[in-house]
Design a protein around this motif. Structure first.
Motif, PDB file in Angstrom:
ATOM      1  N   TYR A 124      38.921 -24.639 -65.685  1.00  0.00           N
ATOM      2  CA  TYR A 124      38.444 -24.436 -64.320  1.00  0.00           C
ATOM      3  C   TYR A 124      38.721 -25.658 -63.452  1.00  0.00           C
ATOM      4  O   TYR A 124      39.234 -25.553 -62.330  1.00  0.00           O
ATOM      5  CB  TYR A 124      36.943 -24.135 -64.359  1.00  0.00           C
ATOM      6  N   ARG A 125      38.432 -26.847 -63.982  1.00  0.00           N
ATOM      7  CA  ARG A 125      38.646 -28.082 -63.218  1.00  0.00           C
ATOM      8  C   ARG A 125      40.153 -28.307 -62.963  1.00  0.00           C
ATOM      9  O   ARG A 125      40.550 -28.744 -61.873  1.00  0.00           O
ATOM     10  CB  ARG A 125      38.053 -29.264 -63.965  1.00  0.00           C
ATOM     11  N   SER A 126      40.949 -27.973 -63.981  1.00  0.00           N
ATOM     12  CA  SER A 126      42.402 -28.152 -63.801  1.00  0.00           C
ATOM     13  C   SER A 126      42.947 -27.195 -62.740  1.00  0.00           C
ATOM     14  O   SER A 126      43.771 -27.573 -61.909  1.00  0.00           O
ATOM     15  CB  SER A 126      43.094 -27.912 -65.136  1.00  0.00           C
ATOM     16  N   ARG A 127      42.441 -25.950 -62.757  1.00  0.00           N
ATOM     17  CA  ARG A 127      42.921 -24.944 -61.827  1.00  0.00           C
ATOM     18  C   ARG A 127      42.613 -25.315 -60.381  1.00  0.00           C
ATOM     19  O   ARG A 127      43.415 -25.051 -59.474  1.00  0.00           O
ATOM     20  CB  ARG A 127      42.306 -23.583 -62.158  1.00  0.00           C
ATOM     21  N   TYR A 128      41.465 -25.932 -60.170  1.00  0.00           N
ATOM     22  CA  TYR A 128      41.032 -26.250 -58.794  1.00  0.00           C
ATOM     23  C   TYR A 128      41.057 -27.735 -58.461  1.00  0.00           C
ATOM     24  O   TYR A 128      40.533 -28.155 -57.449  1.00  0.00           O
ATOM     25  CB  TYR A 128      39.632 -25.662 -58.559  1.00  0.00           C
ATOM     26  N   GLY A 129      41.706 -28.520 -59.331  1.00  0.00           N
ATOM     27  CA  GLY A 129      41.882 -29.944 -59.051  1.00  0.00           C
ATOM     28  C   GLY A 129      40.579 -30.717 -58.940  1.00  0.00           C
ATOM     29  O   GLY A 129      40.459 -31.607 -58.110  1.00  0.00           O
ATOM     30  N   LEU A 130      39.623 -30.376 -59.766  1.00  0.00           N
ATOM     31  CA  LEU A 130      38.311 -31.035 -59.722  1.00  0.00           C
ATOM     32  C   LEU A 130      38.239 -32.244 -60.642  1.00  0.00           C
ATOM     33  O   LEU A 130      38.887 -32.279 -61.677  1.00  0.00           O
ATOM     34  CB  LEU A 130      37.217 -30.023 -60.103  1.00  0.00           C
TER      35      LEU A 130
END
Length: 475
Positions: free
Chosen positions: A469-475
């Motif tokens: 999730y963090r990788s997908r949204y650059g978090l």
């Protein structure tokens, strides 16, 4: 009745029911010590109390004579099949002690009784439904007190006589199965609702709502009003034969009997012809009006018409020419849905409303409208060779059961050729304001205790849960 008289009646009801519940608790305390083999013998004994052929016929004859509802031969069949099917379902089911172990989770499940069950049952099935509820309750080492409808009281009393005979045979306490003390009344039924440990209610929605508001854990079931779709791929003669068998069985006492047929335009004429070959008679507009006047009085179903033969109903409507044709069921063409179109609701009689739909999309919407009016959550039938149509009903129609290419009244409550549990009580989920969305069965009469032991920790890391999730949204 005056307020004082009503109060006295309620006080008397509380005392009468309290004495019965106390006896049930004493019997249940003894029964709770039975092992699985002894419990299963009790269950078999109670099944035999009904299935024994001479008793079954006597009970069926008494049920029709005292309620004025249904057909003797069909009740003989229903009592036997529903009880035999339930006993088949219960064979090998574990309900005493440890019933499941999950070493990988460190869990052990133990079945425990709920205690004393109050079983409210309808006049439409005054033998089959009490038997089904009693057997399910006993399978869980519970006691049960049956509250029949006033019309069903005599048949239930005779049923209990035979059940007690068999409980005596196996040495089990008679008070494990009781009937609400006569005369059965609203006050006594409500007192029972407040004093038992679990309520299972089949019948009027007034009784279901009373159970829900009683303060006792309750399982109620929803109203029936089954629509069935016949699409362009259906085997029309097979569909007609199955709808006829279901629609006419026990004069349509079952909540699972088809009330409406929604037929695609491409096969409409052929389907009507097949239904007529199977014994249906289509009424013209004049006949439809007269039938409506006979079936509903002051907006309510005419008690004199409920679960009567099609010939009797035709005569009641003054349709002697139709009665002379000896129809197995009556058909009327309908297009509307709602209170102004009473044929769109449940009829509890061998009367089928027929709708014409231009295609499957239209049939789907027509069926949904019927269910939104009455019967939401219950079930829908379809006769088809198109699996996409079946799956769409399962994915989108607000029902708990989709019955495919079957006689709906038989298949919906469990049959020997499908996997649904044998039951006379159909949970309708939140669509039907019910807590269950399956056929009422023995598991609903159990408490489960779980023993939990430690296992190797399975704690996830932040990355395990949020890495993608963090990788997908650059978090």
């Amino acid at each position: 009745m005056s307020d004082k008289a009503a109060t006295r009646d309620g006080d008397d009801a509380d005392a009468v029911v309290a004495e019965q519940v106390a006896r049930a608790r004493r019997a249940q305390a003894v029964y709770e010590e039975y092992d699985q083999a002894a419990v299963d013998e009790v269950v078999t004994a109670v099944g035999w109390a009904v299935v024994e052929p001479e008793r079954n016929r006597e009970l069926s004859e008494l049920a029709v004579a005292t309620t004025g509802i249904g057909d003797i031969e069909d009740k003989v069949t229903k009592n036997r099949r529903k009880t035999m099917g339930l006993l088949r379902d219960l064979q090998g089911a574990r309900t005493v002690g440890v019933v499941a172990e999950y070493p990988e989770l460190g869990l052990v499940e133990i079945a425990r009784p709920v205690g004393v069950v109050g079983a409210v049952t309808p006049s439409t099935n005054p033998v089959a439904t009490p038997t089904n509820k009693a057997i399910n309750a006993l399978k869980g080492r519970n006691a049960v007190i049956i509250a029949p409808s006033p019309k069903g009281q005599a048949a239930c009393e005779r049923l209990l006589h035979y059940i007690h005979t068999e409980l005596d045979r196996v040495g089990a306490p008679r008070d494990l199965v009781q009937q609400l003390a006569a005369p059965v009344s609203k006050a006594r039924t409500q007192a029972l609702m407040k004093q038992v440990d679990l309520l299972v209610v089949t019948g009027s929605q007034n009784n279901v709502r009373s159970a829900y508001s009683s303060g006792t854990p309750a399982i109620g079931v929803g109203a029936g009003n089954v629509p069935v779709i016949i699409d362009e791929t259906a085997d029309l003669d097979d569909a007609a034969a199955k709808i006829t068998a279901s629609k006419t069985f026990d004069h349509a006492t079952s909540c699972s009997s088809e009330n409406s047929a929604v037929i695609l335009d491409a096969v409409y004429d052929g389907a009507i012809a097949a239904l007529e070959r199977a014994g249906g008679v289509m009424l013209d507009e004049g006949g439809k009006r007269r039938l409506q006047e006979a079936l509903w009085v002051d907006g309510k179903l005419n008690r004199d018409a409920i679960a009567q033969s099609a010939v009797t109903i035709a005569k009641l409507a003054g349709l002697d020419d139709i009665a002379a044709q000896a129809p197995r069921f009556l058909m009327v063409e309908e297009s509307g849905v709602g209170g102004e179109y009473p044929f769109s609701g449940e009829k509890l009689s061998p009367v089928l409303a027929v709708y014409r739909a231009r295609d499957f999309d239209a049939a789907f919407e027509q069926t949904r409208a019927i269910l939104e009016h009455q019967g939401k959550g219950h079930s829908v039938g379809i006769h088809t060779a198109n699996d996409d149509h079946v799956l769409r009903l399962g994915l989108e129609m607000p029902v708990c059961r989709v019955i495919v290419n079957q006689a709906h009244a038989f298949g919906n409550g469990g049959n020997f050729d499908n996997g649904l549990p044998f039951s006379l009580s159909m949970g309708c989920g939140t669509w039907g304001q019910n807590s269950i969305s399956e056929n009422l069965n023995y598991r609903h009469y159990l408490n489960t205790t779980r023993i939990a032991r430690t296992i190797p920790p399975r704690e996830p890391s932040m990355d395990d849960l949020f890495g993608d999730y963090r990788s997908r949204y650059g978090l």
